[in-house]
Every structure is written in structure tokens, then in C-alpha cells.
Design an enzyme around this catalytic site. Structure first.
Site, mmCIF file in Angstrom:
data_model
loop_
_atom_site.group_PDB
_atom_site.id
_atom_site.type_symbol
_atom_site.label_atom_id
_atom_site.label_comp_id
_atom_site.label_asym_id
_atom_site.label_seq_id
_atom_site.Cartn_x
_atom_site.Cartn_y
_atom_site.Cartn_z
ATOM 1 N N GLY A 303 0.803 -1.214 0.000
ATOM 2 C CA GLY A 303 0.000 0.000 0.000
ATOM 3 C C GLY A 303 0.837 1.266 0.000
ATOM 4 O O GLY A 303 1.909 1.334 -0.599
ATOM 5 N N SER A 304 0.358 2.272 0.709
ATOM 6 C CA SER A 304 0.944 3.609 0.622
ATOM 7 C C SER A 304 2.319 3.732 1.257
ATOM 8 O O SER A 304 2.956 4.781 1.116
ATOM 9 C CB SER A 304 -0.009 4.632 1.262
ATOM 10 O OG SER A 304 -1.214 4.729 0.516
ATOM 11 N N THR A 305 2.781 2.706 1.954
ATOM 12 C CA THR A 305 4.175 2.769 2.415
ATOM 13 C C THR A 305 5.113 2.865 1.210
ATOM 14 O O THR A 305 6.211 3.425 1.324
ATOM 15 C CB THR A 305 4.544 1.531 3.255
ATOM 16 O OG1 THR A 305 4.292 0.334 2.490
ATOM 17 C CG2 THR A 305 3.739 1.475 4.537
ATOM 18 N N PHE A 306 4.676 2.351 0.043
ATOM 19 C CA PHE A 306 5.492 2.422 -1.176
ATOM 20 C C PHE A 306 5.615 3.851 -1.687
ATOM 21 O O PHE A 306 6.526 4.144 -2.481
ATOM 22 C CB PHE A 306 4.891 1.517 -2.252
ATOM 23 C CG PHE A 306 5.659 0.237 -2.453
ATOM 24 C CD1 PHE A 306 6.139 -0.116 -3.698
ATOM 25 C CD2 PHE A 306 5.902 -0.609 -1.380
ATOM 26 C CE1 PHE A 306 6.855 -1.301 -3.880
ATOM 27 C CE2 PHE A 306 6.592 -1.782 -1.555
ATOM 28 C CZ PHE A 306 7.087 -2.149 -2.799
ATOM 29 N N LYS A 307 4.726 4.738 -1.261
ATOM 30 C CA LYS A 307 4.845 6.138 -1.680
ATOM 31 C C LYS A 307 6.125 6.762 -1.144
ATOM 32 O O LYS A 307 6.656 7.713 -1.744
ATOM 33 C CB LYS A 307 3.620 6.922 -1.212
ATOM 34 C CG LYS A 307 2.337 6.512 -1.926
ATOM 35 C CD LYS A 307 1.109 7.194 -1.353
ATOM 36 C CE LYS A 307 -0.158 6.709 -2.065
ATOM 37 N NZ LYS A 307 -1.395 7.233 -1.449
#
Length: 581
Positions: A303-307
């Protein structure tokens, strides 16, 4: 002289006459011939004895050589005594606390050819071993083999009770059993052994793979205690992480959860937990769900940890800086899909705002600016697309699209389309905060000097500095507020990913994670938590990462920071506030 007297005289002369015909009789010659004859007979007898003993000992020596060169006879499942008693090294934590050790025990065996009445033996053994497999034991006792195991690793009480039964044809064999004082506390890190004391999983298997199993196979192990193997984990922090994770999985009625604490500058894993887990003293009770190490052997869309990685990529590539802006007013339509923000602001966003508001549109435009090949190469540098290398055997291979297209790059920018392990995500996160160095994780002690020798510079130091600012910014102003611990300056990034069910993303089933570092003015540790399919407090719907994974980080840091040697700082200049009561 009478006739009889003359005959006696003639016989006497004839006895002593040894000369040839017509020769004069000689008494000395007669005695010399008798002596030689007896001497020759004695020599012959001695020679025969010597030859007999030589042949006898040659036969014995030959048989000994034959037995020495012959392969050992395998009887049932019995192992040679020296291998049964061979020691495994103790596993200890970084402070010397025992995690795994050997204890002496005995196992029960039978010699079927000496068993008279198998039914009577089973009847007597059942009075002590209440869970005895009657059918299986009967088959063993009636077999034609000369050895059969009946029960491995008995307790001293069971041994004494069976001895008191006085059953002929059964006996006990000394063995060693592996004992784990902490039970399930560090189950997935330590691993466990099988009934023959051979490593099956975790660091137990790693130790065997370093040569212990090969030595045992050729009978070169010893019953003497071996030098302990020190691990990098701190059992105190490990216990805290497990308690926090276990509490969270119960609170949110989730399928699974986990957490890891890692030294950002050495790559040492100080704690790692995956729940459900198992007790290494009795691993069979854990079942398949408990055996799965979700931290390193489970792959998930993070999820948004990849941002965090997408923004770092844009900064490191020089396509933008912290003052750059991106238009996030309108959704992106591509390949029949619509990319939109969960909590869209409907305006142009700066880079810190893209990170704070977790904008899918802004992140997608950063990835588009870098390009498909640059995006893929950057994630490979951080180790997110390849199998992680570490001592732990249970490591999964990440999954990615076979062919990267623009739609893949856009979705991967915000954490959809690539599945990786939570531990890999934490390791890559450390590179964002420690000055841009990728350091392979380790479960063994490693100094900072040793880490610097194997580290790879994957980011510019300026990029790492900017990412520390963004992590702290999000911790103070964004979704990381629930992870803040007064005095320890915690920063991080949440990730709420919809899970794929039957080929479609299900909006009511989330995989939530929080990637954090502390203290953000000089990050020393990286903490990552995740929770699989958490439900809200009311038991319906899906809880978000900010309300499920982030509070787990707060609990872990607030309870373990002092143990890790991090001193709290209060006040604007970081000094302690003096309060008079």
C-alpha cells in the site's frame, strides 16, 4: 654261564650297538642320535603351534578390518549412540539470554524378537502412556525387526513408572531434547528442531546449514557442549513486540499481524514477530497458520508505504525537490482504470503535501516523471523486487508484473501491483533514513564498521535528509500522528492496501502497515508493523492503518526505546524540562 644268561647279554649288546654292520659298538654315538631325534620333534611341535596361532590371529584381524570397512547396519529408525547424544549449540540473544538449549532425556524402544506377549506389553504401557497408539504399537511389536522405537523423549516420571512395570524386551536409550525457555516469544526467529534434534526452521536450520548437519551425518559430532550462537535479537524487545502484536490481532479481530525492530545503521534485527505463531517446544500445535512467518515468508501489497520509495525516487533522480508541486485536481484515467485520491484535496499539491495527504494522483505523476525503466531500477536497488538475502531460511520471492507498462508503474507507485515481504519493506525504509545506504538484514550481531563494509550507497545523502524531513512532517501533521511518542520524535508513513479477493480489490478487506523511524533528528531504529484484515471497533468494516498499525508502533517504541538506549528529548532545544512541584 647258562643259556638264559647268554641271551640277556647278547640283547643288551645289541641295544647299545648303533654302528653299521661289522662296526664296533659305541655308547656315545647311541645317546647322541636319541637327543637329536627328540630335539627335532620338539621343534616341529613348536612350529605347528606358531603356525596355528598365526593363522588364528590373521583370521581375527581380517574380520576386524572387514567390520571396520563395512557400512553400518540400519535397524528400524535407530541412530548410532554418539549421534543420538550429539550436542547442538545453545542459541542466545544479544545479551546472552538463552533462547534454545539441550536437555537430556530418554526414549523407549522394544526388541520385538524378545517380546513374548505383545498384548500384555501394550496393556501395561497404556497404564503410563495414556495416548499410546495401540494399533501402531502392536504392529511394531509383532514385526520381524530387532529394534523399534515406541516413544521418543519420555519424562523422568514416565521412565520410572515404565521401569516399575518390569516388561521384558523393552529398554531406554539416552537422547537430547531441544528446550526453548521463552516458548513462542521468538518462535519464527529461533525456529525449531525435529524429533532427531535436527533443525527444521529458523536459525536452528541455519546452524545446521553451516555444517552441523553434515558433521552429524558422518558421525563427527560430539556430546560435549558447543560454543553458543549469539543472535542479534534482544529478547526483552522481542517480548514487547509480541505482546503488542498479539493484543492488536485480538482487538481488531484480524487474520494476522506482525512487527519488526531493526537497527538502521547495522541491519541487525532486534525483534521480529509474526502472529499467529507456535510454541517451538511443541510446534505441531501451531498448525500451518502458525508456521507461516508473515514477516519474511509472506508477500503482500504494502500500500501507501510504497509512496515513500516513489517520493525518494523523484528526489534522488533530480526530477523534483521539496518545493516542487504537482497538479492533483483531476483523476488519472488510463487503461480503463481511474486513479483518484482517497481524501482528495482537489488542488495543486507540494511534495510534502503529497506525502502528508497520501495522494495517489501526485505519487503517480512523480513515477511518470521518472519513467518506467527508472522506476523499476530504483526499486531493484532497494531490494524490493528480488529475494532478500539473510540468514533466516524462510524468505519469500517478491512478485511483480512480467512486463512493466505505464499502468503498472503508476499503480506500483502507490503500492499496488507489486507484492513484497514486510521485512524487505523495513530494510528498504532503513536506506531512506540512514544516509542512503542499503544494508542487508542480519539475525547475527554486526558492528557498524562491518555494516559499512557491505553497505551499498543507493541514495544521495541529500535525498535521505529530505526523506527524514518528510517522515517527521507526516508524523507531526499527517497520518503518523497516532504513532508519536513524546520525547522520541517518531516519524513514518501509513499504508492501507485493499486486498485482492477473486481477482478484484475488496474495499472491506485491508492490509495495513506503518513504516516508522526514530528519533527522526538522527534515526537509529526502523520499526514496521502490519495487520491483516483488521476490523473496526464495532466489528464491521475495515480499520485504516492510521488507527490500527500506527498505534502498534507507538506502543512498541514507548515501551522499548529506553531498553534500546534512546534517550528522550523534551523542549524546543531538546533539553529536559525542569518542573517544580
Amino acid at each position: 654261564m647258562s643259556f638264559l644268561s647268554r641271551i640277556m647279554v647278547l640283547k643288551s649288546r645289541a641295544h647299545f650297538n648303533t654302528g653299521g654292520r661289522g662296526s664296533a659298538p659305541s655308547a656315545g654315538a647311541s645317546f647322541q642320535g636319541t637327543r637329536k631325534k627328540k630335539s627335532a620333534q620338539a621343534k616341529n611341535r613348536v612350529g605347528l603351534l606358531i603356525a596355528g596361532f598365526t593363522v588364528f590371529y590373521c583370521v581375527i584381524g581380517g574380520r576386524l578390518v572387514q567390520y571396520g570397512m563395512a557400512e553400518p547396519l540400519t535397524t528400524s529408525s535407530i541412530l548410532p549412540p554418539d549421534r543420538l547424544l550429539a550436542s547442538r549449540p545453545d542459541l542466545v540473544d544479544r545479551n546472552g539470554e538463552v533462547l534454545a538449549t539441550d536437555i537430556r532425556t530418554v526414549s523407549l524402544f522394544a526388541e520385538p524378537h524378545k517380546i513374548v506377549d505383545a498384548d500384555e506389553v501394550i496393556e501395561k504401557l497404556s497404564t503410563v502412556l495414556h495416548d499410546l497408539d495401540v494399533k501402531g504399537t502392536y504392529s511394531k511389536l509383532k514385526s520381524n525387526s530387532r529394534f523399534q522405537w515406541l516413544r521418543r523423549q519420555l519424562t523422568p516420571k514416565q521412565q520410572s513408572q515404565i521401569l516399575a512395570l518390569g516388561i521384558p524386551g523393552i529398554g531406554f536409550r539416552p537422547e537430547k531434547r531441544r528446550f526453548y525457555p521463552g516458548g513462542p516469544t521468538a518462535a519464527h526467529v529461533v525456529g525449531y528442531v525435529n524429533i532427531d534434534n535436527r533443525g527444521v526452521a529458523g536459525m536452528e536450520r541455519y546452524v545446521d546449514n553451516q555444517g552441523l548437519a553434515d558433521l552429524a551425518a558422518v558421525g563427527m559430532t560430539s556430546s560435549q557442549p558447543l560454543e553458543p550462537v549469539k543472535l542479534s535479537i534482544d529478547v526483552r524487545v522481542q517480548a514487547i513486540v509480541r505482546e503488542v502484536v498479539t493484543t492488536a490481532i485480538q482487538k481488531f479481530q484480524a487474520l494476522g499481524a506482525g512487527g519488526v525492530v531493526m537497527d538502521a545503521h547495522t541491519g541487525e534485527i532486534l525483534a521480529m514477530v509474526s502472529v499467529p505463531d507456535f510454541d517451538p517446544n511443541n510446534p505441531a500445535e501451531g498448525g500451518e497458520e502458525g508456521w507461516l512467518n508473515r514477516m519474511s515468508n509472506g508477500t503482500f501489497e504494502m500500500g501507501s508505504t510504497f509512496k515513500s520509495f516513489t517520493v525518494a525516487m523523484g528526489l534522488d533522480d533530480g526530477k523534483m525537490n521539496l518545493q516542487s508541486t504537482f497538479d492533483a485536481r483531476f483523476p488519472i484515467r488510463i487503461g480503463g482504470f481511474t486513479i483518484k485520491d482517497f481524501h482528495g484535496k482537489g488542488r495543486v499539491l507540494s511534495v510534502p503535501e503529497i506525502f502528508q495527504y497520501s495522494s495517489n494522483i501526485g505519487t503517480a505523476k512523480i513515477a511518470d516523471a521518472v519513467g518506467i525503466e527508472g522506476h523499476k531500477a530504483f526499486l531493484e536497488k532497494l531490494g524490493l523486487l528480488t529475494k532478500m538475502k539473510t540468514e533466516l531460511p524462510e524468505v519469500a520471492q517478491p512478485s511483480q508484473p512480467r512486463t512493466w507498462k505505464k499502468i503498472n508503474s503508476i499503480t506500483i507507485s502507490f503500492g499496488h501491483g507489486v507484492s513484497t515481504t514486510p521485512l524487505q519493506t523495513a530494510v528498504a525504509g532503513a536506506a531512506l533514513l540512514n544516509g542512503g545506504k542499503y544494508i542487508p538484514p542480519t539475525f547475527l550481531p554486526r558492528s557498524r564498521e562491518e555494516a559499512d563494509q557491505i553497505a551499498t550507497q543507493v541514495l544521495k545523502p541529500t535525498t535521505s535528509r529530505d526523506m527524514r524531513f518528510l517522515f517527521e512532517w507526516n508524523g507531526v501533521n499527517g497520518s503518523g500522528r497516532n504513532a508519536r511518542v513524546p520525547g522520541f520524535n517518531v516519524g513514518g508513513k501509513t499504508g492501507t492496501a485493499d486486498k485482492v479477493v477473486n481477482g478484484r480489490y475488496a474495499h472491506d478487506k485491508n492490509f495495513n502497515a506503518f513504516l516508522a523511524g526514530f528519533p527522526m533528528d538522527n534515526p537509529r531504529y526502523v520499526v514496521l508493523t502490519f495487520i491483516d484484515e483488521p476490523k473496526t471497533d464495532k466489528g464491521n468494516g475495515a480499520a485504516l492503518a492510521g488507527t490500527s498499525a500506527a498505534p502498534m508502533v507507538k506502543d512498541i517504541i514507548s515501551r522499548s526505546a529506553a531498553i534500546l538506549g534512546v534517550k528522550p528529548k523534551f523542549g524546543k532545544d531538546g533539553s529536559a524540562l525542569l518542573v517544580s512541584y
